[in-house]
Design a protein around this motif. Structure first.
Motif, short mmCIF file in Angstrom:
data_model
loop_
_atom_site.label_atom_id
_atom_site.label_comp_id
_atom_site.label_asym_id
_atom_site.label_seq_id
_atom_site.Cartn_x
_atom_site.Cartn_y
_atom_site.Cartn_z
N GLU A 201 0.81 -1.22 0.00
CA GLU A 201 0.00 0.00 0.00
C GLU A 201 0.84 1.27 0.00
N GLY A 202 2.02 1.24 0.61
CA GLY A 202 2.83 2.44 0.71
C GLY A 202 3.48 2.80 -0.61
N PHE A 203 4.03 4.02 -0.66
CA PHE A 203 4.69 4.46 -1.88
C PHE A 203 5.88 5.34 -1.53
N GLY A 204 6.84 5.34 -2.44
CA GLY A 204 8.04 6.13 -2.23
C GLY A 204 9.15 5.31 -1.59
N LEU A 205 10.32 5.95 -1.44
CA LEU A 205 11.51 5.26 -0.96
C LEU A 205 11.33 4.69 0.44
N ALA A 206 10.71 5.45 1.34
CA ALA A 206 10.54 4.97 2.72
C ALA A 206 9.69 3.71 2.76
N ALA A 207 8.67 3.64 1.94
CA ALA A 207 7.83 2.44 1.89
C ALA A 207 8.61 1.26 1.35
N HIS A 208 9.46 1.49 0.35
CA HIS A 208 10.26 0.41 -0.22
C HIS A 208 11.27 -0.11 0.80
N ARG A 209 11.91 0.80 1.52
CA ARG A 209 12.95 0.39 2.47
C ARG A 209 12.41 0.04 3.85
N GLY A 210 11.13 0.32 4.08
CA GLY A 210 10.54 0.02 5.38
C GLY A 210 11.05 0.90 6.49
N THR A 211 11.30 2.17 6.16
CA THR A 211 11.83 3.12 7.13
C THR A 211 10.79 4.17 7.49
N ASN A 212 11.13 5.02 8.44
CA ASN A 212 10.24 6.12 8.81
C ASN A 212 10.18 7.15 7.69
N GLY A 213 9.21 8.05 7.80
CA GLY A 213 9.08 9.12 6.82
C GLY A 213 8.21 8.75 5.63
N ARG A 214 7.31 7.79 5.82
CA ARG A 214 6.45 7.40 4.70
C ARG A 214 5.48 8.53 4.35
N ARG A 215 5.22 8.66 3.07
CA ARG A 215 4.36 9.72 2.59
C ARG A 215 2.89 9.36 2.75
N GLU A 216 2.06 10.39 2.86
CA GLU A 216 0.61 10.20 2.96
C GLU A 216 -0.02 10.52 1.61
N TRP A 217 -1.06 9.78 1.26
CA TRP A 217 -1.74 9.98 0.00
C TRP A 217 -2.84 11.02 0.15
N GLY A 218 -3.76 10.82 1.07
CA GLY A 218 -4.73 11.85 1.40
C GLY A 218 -5.92 11.98 0.48
N ARG A 219 -5.99 11.18 -0.59
CA ARG A 219 -7.15 11.26 -1.48
C ARG A 219 -8.26 10.36 -0.97
N THR A 220 -9.49 10.79 -1.18
CA THR A 220 -10.64 9.99 -0.73
C THR A 220 -11.45 9.46 -1.90
N ASP A 221 -10.97 9.67 -3.14
CA ASP A 221 -11.70 9.16 -4.29
C ASP A 221 -11.22 7.75 -4.62
N ASP A 222 -11.41 7.32 -5.85
CA ASP A 222 -11.15 5.93 -6.21
C ASP A 222 -9.73 5.67 -6.65
N LEU A 223 -8.82 6.61 -6.46
CA LEU A 223 -7.44 6.42 -6.89
C LEU A 223 -6.54 6.05 -5.72
N ASP A 224 -5.85 4.93 -5.86
CA ASP A 224 -4.79 4.59 -4.92
C ASP A 224 -3.49 5.23 -5.41
N PRO A 225 -2.51 5.41 -4.53
CA PRO A 225 -1.28 6.09 -4.97
C PRO A 225 -0.52 5.35 -6.05
N LYS A 226 -0.65 4.01 -6.10
CA LYS A 226 0.06 3.26 -7.13
C LYS A 226 -0.88 2.77 -8.24
N THR A 227 -2.01 3.47 -8.41
CA THR A 227 -2.84 3.24 -9.58
C THR A 227 -2.03 3.55 -10.83
N VAL A 228 -2.10 2.69 -11.83
CA VAL A 228 -1.37 2.94 -13.08
C VAL A 228 -2.07 4.04 -13.87
#
Length: 335
Positions: A201-228
């Motif tokens: 579910e996460g996105f960005g470098l922190a999500a890939h490395r499993g570190t702190n500083g993960r980004r927030e998406w904040g959208r409430t519509d039908d788009l996930d952050p890694k929607t193509v």
């Protein structure tokens, strides 16, 4: 828009491919994805399985037509292109390597801009954001590279649609992407270092490395952050087509971006493809996409009667990267 640039790795810890070789064989799954450059003669496929360890292929192809390129050939008459892939942004984009009268060779800088690959050119050391093609530092600051038409296809689709096509051979060597730390190690192309990231579910470098500083998406519509998303840009207008929204519209969207009429198809493989709209009334049926008395391949733009749609230069990437570059409202909506 403000770009957040940070150093992550040493320069060239992820090695570009500078002398690519091609052949008929591909020893992995036919479901693997490739970036297909179909204006080349013969068409060329660059497997994502290889690109995740290299991120850039500096190539020179033949066979370009006026409709497929806006740059210029080099002194040998070849057509220099850079096939680029950022695993964190899911962004596959092909650029013209001819810029300001020079042929540039690109490498991986080791920096990220908003979690996106920062390329550098070896001629001037200028740095370029991969998802936009804009130079963010150096002699060409403020300039942008020209996007070339390309498609993300499965190996199976590529072979069926382009039987004379060739596939990039495994480049080999060492890459930081193959390593558990920042030191490059020999590449094992059977491995998939970004598989867990792509499905999470996460996105960005922190999500890939499993570190702190993960980004927030904040959208409430039908788009996930890694929607193509397939991004189409015409002059100063940019519109991103999320694959789920194209599918919800029946699998075909006809609209206008800038002054260009565009038709976008969504495929069962979860990708989208954009073409210049010829004005036909496309419809998705049980037998495929039909229009003007024939059936069309949505992934190739080729009709059963051999007519071919003009593929547009596009950027394939995740929704969060498109939003980083163009803001929250640059997405196609049916209404």
């Amino acid at each position: 828009m403000t770009v957040n640039v940070r150093d992550v790795l040493p320069r060239d810890a992820i090695p570009s491919v500078d002398n690519p070789a091609f052949g008929d064989a591909y020893d992995w799954s036919p479901d693997d994805e490739v970036i297909a450059v179909t204006f080349a003669d013969p068409p060329r496929a660059y497997p994502v399985r290889f690109l995740q360890f290299h991120e850039i292929v500096n190539d020179a192809v033949g066979g370009a037509t006026d409709a497929s390129k806006k740059g210029s050939t080099d002194e040998s008459g070849a057509d220099p292109i850079a096939v680029t892939w950022c695993p964190l942004c899911g962004s596959g984009i092909v650029y013209d390597r001819t810029h300001a009268g020079r042929t540039l060779e690109f490498g991986v800088s080791g920096k990220l801009a908003d979690d996106d690959l920062v390329m550098y050119d070896r001629e001037t050391g200028s740095e370029w954001k991969q998802s936009t093609g804009e130079c963010i530092a150096g002699a060409f600051e403020g300039d942008s590279l020209v996007v070339r038409p390309a498609a993300l296809l499965s190996v199976r689709e590529f072979r069926e649609s382009f039987p004379d096509g060739v596939v990039l051979r495994p480049p080999g060597g060492e890459s930081e992407a193959a390593s558990p730390d920042d030191e490059p190690v020999p590449i094992d192309y059977d491995a998939s270092p970004y598989e867990e990231y792509a499905s999470g579910e996460g996105f960005g470098l922190a999500a890939h490395r499993g570190t702190n500083g993960r980004r927030e998406w904040g959208r409430t519509d039908d788009l996930d952050p890694k929607t193509v998303v397939l991004g189409v840009e015409v002059d100063d207008d940019a519109l991103g087509f999320p694959v789920p929204r194209v599918r919800a519209a029946g699998g075909v969207v006809r609209t206008t971006v800038g002054d260009r009429d565009v038709v976008v198809f969504a495929t069962d493989e979860g990708e989208a493809h954009a073409y210049a709209d010829p004005g036909y009334d496309f419809a998705v049926t049980d037998t495929g996409v039909t229009a003007d008395g024939t059936t069309w391949g949505p992934a190739t733009g080729v009709a059963a009667d051999a007519r071919r749609l003009e593929r547009l230069p596009t950027r394939r990437l995740y929704a969060f990267a498109w939003r980083d570059d163009h803001g929250p409202d640059a997405f196609y909506r049916a209404d």
